[in-house]
Motif scaffolding. Structure first.
Motif, short mmCIF file in Angstrom:
data_model
loop_
_atom_site.label_atom_id
_atom_site.label_comp_id
_atom_site.label_asym_id
_atom_site.label_seq_id
_atom_site.Cartn_x
_atom_site.Cartn_y
_atom_site.Cartn_z
N ARG A 50 0.83 -1.20 0.00
CA ARG A 50 0.00 0.00 0.00
C ARG A 50 0.86 1.25 0.00
O ARG A 50 0.58 2.22 -0.73
N SER A 51 1.92 1.25 0.80
CA SER A 51 2.80 2.41 0.88
C SER A 51 3.45 2.71 -0.47
O SER A 51 3.59 3.87 -0.86
N LYS A 52 3.81 1.67 -1.19
CA LYS A 52 4.45 1.88 -2.50
C LYS A 52 3.44 2.39 -3.52
O LYS A 52 3.78 3.22 -4.38
N ILE A 53 2.20 1.91 -3.44
CA ILE A 53 1.16 2.43 -4.33
C ILE A 53 0.94 3.91 -4.04
O ILE A 53 0.85 4.74 -4.95
N VAL A 54 0.86 4.25 -2.77
CA VAL A 54 0.68 5.65 -2.37
C VAL A 54 1.84 6.50 -2.88
O VAL A 54 1.64 7.62 -3.38
N ASP A 55 3.06 5.98 -2.77
CA ASP A 55 4.23 6.74 -3.25
C ASP A 55 4.14 7.02 -4.74
O ASP A 55 4.46 8.13 -5.20
N VAL A 56 3.74 6.03 -5.52
CA VAL A 56 3.61 6.22 -6.97
C VAL A 56 2.56 7.30 -7.26
O VAL A 56 2.78 8.22 -8.06
N ILE A 57 1.40 7.20 -6.60
CA ILE A 57 0.34 8.18 -6.82
C ILE A 57 0.81 9.57 -6.40
O ILE A 57 0.61 10.56 -7.12
N ARG A 58 1.45 9.65 -5.24
CA ARG A 58 1.91 10.95 -4.74
C ARG A 58 2.92 11.59 -5.70
O ARG A 58 2.85 12.79 -5.97
N GLU A 59 3.83 10.79 -6.23
CA GLU A 59 4.82 11.33 -7.17
C GLU A 59 4.15 11.89 -8.42
O GLU A 59 4.52 12.97 -8.91
N GLU A 60 3.14 11.19 -8.93
CA GLU A 60 2.48 11.66 -10.14
C GLU A 60 1.57 12.86 -9.87
O GLU A 60 1.42 13.74 -10.73
N MET A 61 0.97 12.92 -8.69
CA MET A 61 0.20 14.10 -8.33
C MET A 61 1.10 15.32 -8.19
O MET A 61 0.79 16.42 -8.67
N THR A 62 2.22 15.13 -7.55
CA THR A 62 3.19 16.24 -7.40
C THR A 62 3.68 16.72 -8.76
O THR A 62 3.85 17.93 -8.99
N ALA A 63 3.87 15.78 -9.68
CA ALA A 63 4.41 16.12 -11.00
C ALA A 63 3.47 17.03 -11.79
O ALA A 63 3.93 17.81 -12.64
N ILE A 64 2.16 16.97 -11.54
CA ILE A 64 1.24 17.85 -12.26
C ILE A 64 0.79 19.03 -11.40
O ILE A 64 -0.10 19.79 -11.79
N GLY A 65 1.42 19.19 -10.24
CA GLY A 65 1.18 20.38 -9.43
C GLY A 65 0.02 20.31 -8.48
O GLY A 65 -0.54 21.34 -8.09
N VAL A 66 -0.35 19.10 -8.03
CA VAL A 66 -1.45 18.96 -7.07
C VAL A 66 -0.87 18.99 -5.66
O VAL A 66 0.14 18.35 -5.38
N GLN A 67 -1.51 19.74 -4.77
CA GLN A 67 -1.03 19.91 -3.40
C GLN A 67 -1.78 18.98 -2.45
O GLN A 67 -3.00 18.83 -2.57
N GLU A 68 -1.04 18.41 -1.48
CA GLU A 68 -1.65 17.42 -0.60
C GLU A 68 -2.24 18.06 0.65
O GLU A 68 -1.62 18.89 1.30
N PHE A 69 -3.45 17.63 0.99
CA PHE A 69 -4.18 18.05 2.19
C PHE A 69 -4.53 16.79 2.99
O PHE A 69 -4.32 15.67 2.54
N LEU A 70 -5.14 16.98 4.13
CA LEU A 70 -5.77 15.90 4.87
C LEU A 70 -6.99 16.47 5.58
O LEU A 70 -6.87 17.25 6.52
N LEU A 71 -8.18 16.08 5.11
CA LEU A 71 -9.43 16.59 5.63
C LEU A 71 -10.09 15.58 6.56
O LEU A 71 -9.79 14.39 6.48
N PRO A 72 -10.98 16.03 7.43
CA PRO A 72 -11.64 15.11 8.35
C PRO A 72 -12.47 14.05 7.63
O PRO A 72 -13.01 14.30 6.55
N ALA A 73 -12.58 12.89 8.25
CA ALA A 73 -13.43 11.81 7.72
C ALA A 73 -14.85 11.92 8.25
O ALA A 73 -15.77 11.31 7.69
N LEU A 74 -15.06 12.66 9.33
CA LEU A 74 -16.37 12.84 9.94
C LEU A 74 -16.91 14.22 9.54
O LEU A 74 -16.25 15.23 9.77
N HIS A 75 -18.11 14.24 8.95
CA HIS A 75 -18.63 15.47 8.37
C HIS A 75 -19.95 15.88 9.01
O HIS A 75 -20.79 15.02 9.30
N PRO A 76 -20.19 17.18 9.15
CA PRO A 76 -21.51 17.63 9.59
C PRO A 76 -22.54 17.44 8.48
O PRO A 76 -22.26 17.68 7.29
N ALA A 77 -23.74 17.02 8.85
CA ALA A 77 -24.78 16.76 7.85
C ALA A 77 -25.14 18.02 7.08
O ALA A 77 -25.47 17.96 5.89
#
Length: 568
Positions: A50-77
């Motif tokens: 899983r970590s290696k899959i994430v690394d591949v995705i992260r590298e390709e997202m970075t290559a096209i200029g996408v910035q990484e966030f981390l948002l909550p998993a619990l949302h108000p209705a």
């Protein structure tokens, strides 16, 4: 890593409840364990993949200029209610209340939450923006199955683009499409980019990335003679024209007490399915609706939903049908019906001399002219495409392939930014509503799909890019000091070069070690044993081909590096 220290609970036999190859091998290989239906624990080997899959995705997202966030998993209705999807998502959404009674949901996806965050954008000069995250999603699947392929809790890479105008969205969409193609190529995952329905996501266009597999639940229609490919929820084909005899002056009733299905009417009354009208009754957003297709065609419900922009669609009950039409299924038709909306498939347009139910049990009508005798309010492509039909682009026969959806990208438009009140100052000084795209990859599903693609009768065959370890050094005779020393030396050499090396230092029989290495799918195996050392050699075996190369001990590390470089 030393195998003696690693937790790899391999099993001799397949789990009884495993149908998909990936489910069977990931459990047997000690990668995953099920906690309850749709919820899996990832064990150390799976975490590494899983970590290696994430690394591949992260590298390709970075290559096209996408910035990484981390948002909550619990949302108000309230945010989901404002977008209109609180009701649309139905029972698949996990809903709960906190101790104060506030309604909450576990996030199925994050369009609304990222859109709320985008309210801080002030000017067109702040755009474009492309944001992404890796976050746990929750979906209350009615029938979780096939191991990691259909679960209720999973990790998704979801990214979102915000642009001033549609031209910007096109660019963001194309960047993601190309990045996804590179990602799946690097993962060793064959993926077909196909036209798809946007479903509850909304928007003007979407593309799915589908990996061919018998474990998949989606069907893809594709042409081998051109680039046409589409999910069956979106696919079309070119049908040959049907030569009808002239319609009767008025439809004629005839008794059919023994015919309640298309097949029975065809067999007992010599009416071919191509000349029958199939009448289905649905409740669309609370309103009864008749849906008409050619007798030999099947409805794709998602096409109906998309055509009518419906929020909820379900088949009508027998009681609802009887009350509205006065007959039971098997004798239904739309001739003379004026108080119920009628939606017809394009394959019926212009057809004459057709046969349909008379809305009287055991009676049908013949000589029906569809456009003359039926008040069709909406024409649309509603039918399911089948293999062998003609490609709409080039006319060649179409294939239908079973697939796993491994990625999906959407042009969302302004659905969410308008609903949640997002606007920025435009170039002309007016307020402009940003246009959005959404782009997802299920991480654990991608992991399972790789296994579905890369396996044999012995176990998993991981591509090097995502393998938990690149090479396993199998020590035959751990109590032999010379053997142990040679294995340790090689282990340190390869590890010092940054390779993921697994040293099998267990006190087990050679057969057990070889079978385990093959089961968990390590791409290369280097065997160190007394017999080979007596001749100053080691063996390098390639998992994918089974080929073994004998090399001098002193040259083993260098030879392996060359082999690895050549394979890459």
């Amino acid at each position: 890593m030393r195998w003696s220290q690693l937790y790899v609970p391999t099993l001799r036999d397949d789990p009884a409840d495993a149908e998909a190859v990936s489910h069977r091998l990931l459990v047997r290989g000690g990668f995953v364990r099920q906690l309850m239906a749709g919820h899996f624990t990832l064990l150390p080997l799976a975490v590494r993949v899983r970590s290696k899959i994430v690394d591949v995705i992260r590298e390709e997202m970075t290559a096209i200029g996408v910035q990484e966030f981390l948002l909550p998993a619990l949302h108000p209705a309230e945010i989901w209610q404002r977008s209109g999807r609180w009701e649309v998502m139905g029972e698949e959404m996990f809903r709960l209340k906190d101790r104060k009674g506030a309604e909450l949901a576990l996030g199925m996806t994050h369009e609304e939450i990222f859109t709320v965050l985008s309210q801080e954008l002030r000017s067109y000069r702040d755009l474009p923006q492309m944001w992404y995250q890796f976050q746990t999603k929750f979906r209350d699947e009615a029938r979780p199955k096939s191991g990691l392929l259909r679960v209720r809790e999973f990790t998704m890479k979801d990214s979102y683009s915000f642009d001033v105008a549609s031209e910007g969205l096109d660019r963001s969409f194309d960047l993601h499409k190309a990045a996804y193609q590179r990602i799946f190529s690097r993962l060793g995952l064959p993926a077909i980019a196909v036209q798809a329905s946007s479903g509850s996501m909304g928007g003007s266009a979407s593309v799915e990335f589908m990996s061919p597999s018998q474990a998949g639940e989606d069907l893809v229609v594709r042409c081998r003679s051109c680039d046409y490919a589409a999910n069956t929820e979106k696919a079309t084909s070119a049908l040959p024209a049907v030569a009808d005899s002239p319609a009767l002056v008025v439809p004629e009733r005839f008794d059919t007490p023994d015919a309640r299905t298309i097949e029975e009417l065809s067999r007992r009354h010599d009416v071919p399915a191509v000349s029958q009208i199939k009448t289905l009754v649905y409740v669309v957003d609370g309103e009864l609706t008749l849906v008409l297709l050619r007798g030999d065609h099947n409805l794709v419900e998602q096409k109906l939903i998309d055509t009518l922009a419906a929020q909820t669609v379900r088949p009508a009950t027998a009681e609802e049908i009887q009350s509205a039409l006065g007959a039971s299924p098997g004798s239904l038709g739309a001739v003379g019906v004026s108080d119920v909306p009628v939606c017809a498939d394009e394959a019926l347009r212009g057809r004459t001399s057709m046969v349909t139910g008379a809305n009287s049990d055991g009676v049908h009508l013949r000589g029906v002219s569809v456009e003359r005798d039926i008040a069709v309010q909406r024409w649309a492509d509603l039918r399911e495409v089948t293999a062998g039909e003609a490609c709409p682009q080039c006319g060649a026969p179409l294939d239908v392939v079973r697939t796993i959806e491994v990625g999906h990208i959407f042009k969302l438009g302004r659905k969410y930014t308008e609903a949640l009140g997002v606007s920025v100052l435009g170039p002309a000084g007016d307020r402009v509503v940003p246009i959005m795209g959404s782009y997802g990859i299920g991480v654990e599903r991608a992991l399972a799909a790789v296994v579905e693609t890369h396996h044999d009768e012995k176990g998993i065959v991981w591509p090097v890019a995502v393998a938990p370890f690149t090479v396993a050094i199998v020590v035959l005779g751990t109590k032999d000091a010379k053997v142990a020393e040679a294995a340790e030396t090689l282990y340190r050499q390869l590890a010092d070069e940054g390779l993921d090396v697994l040293l099998d230092d267990r006190d087990e029989r050679p057969g057990v070690k070889f079978r385990d290495a093959e089961l968990i799918g390590i791409p290369y195996r280097i065997t160190v044993g007394a017999r080979g050392l007596a001749e100053n050699t080691l063996e390098i075996t390639t998992r994918a081909t089974g080929e073994t190369q004998t090399v001098p001990v002193a040259e083993a590390a260098e030879q392996f590096r060359k082999q690895l470089t050549g394979a890459a």
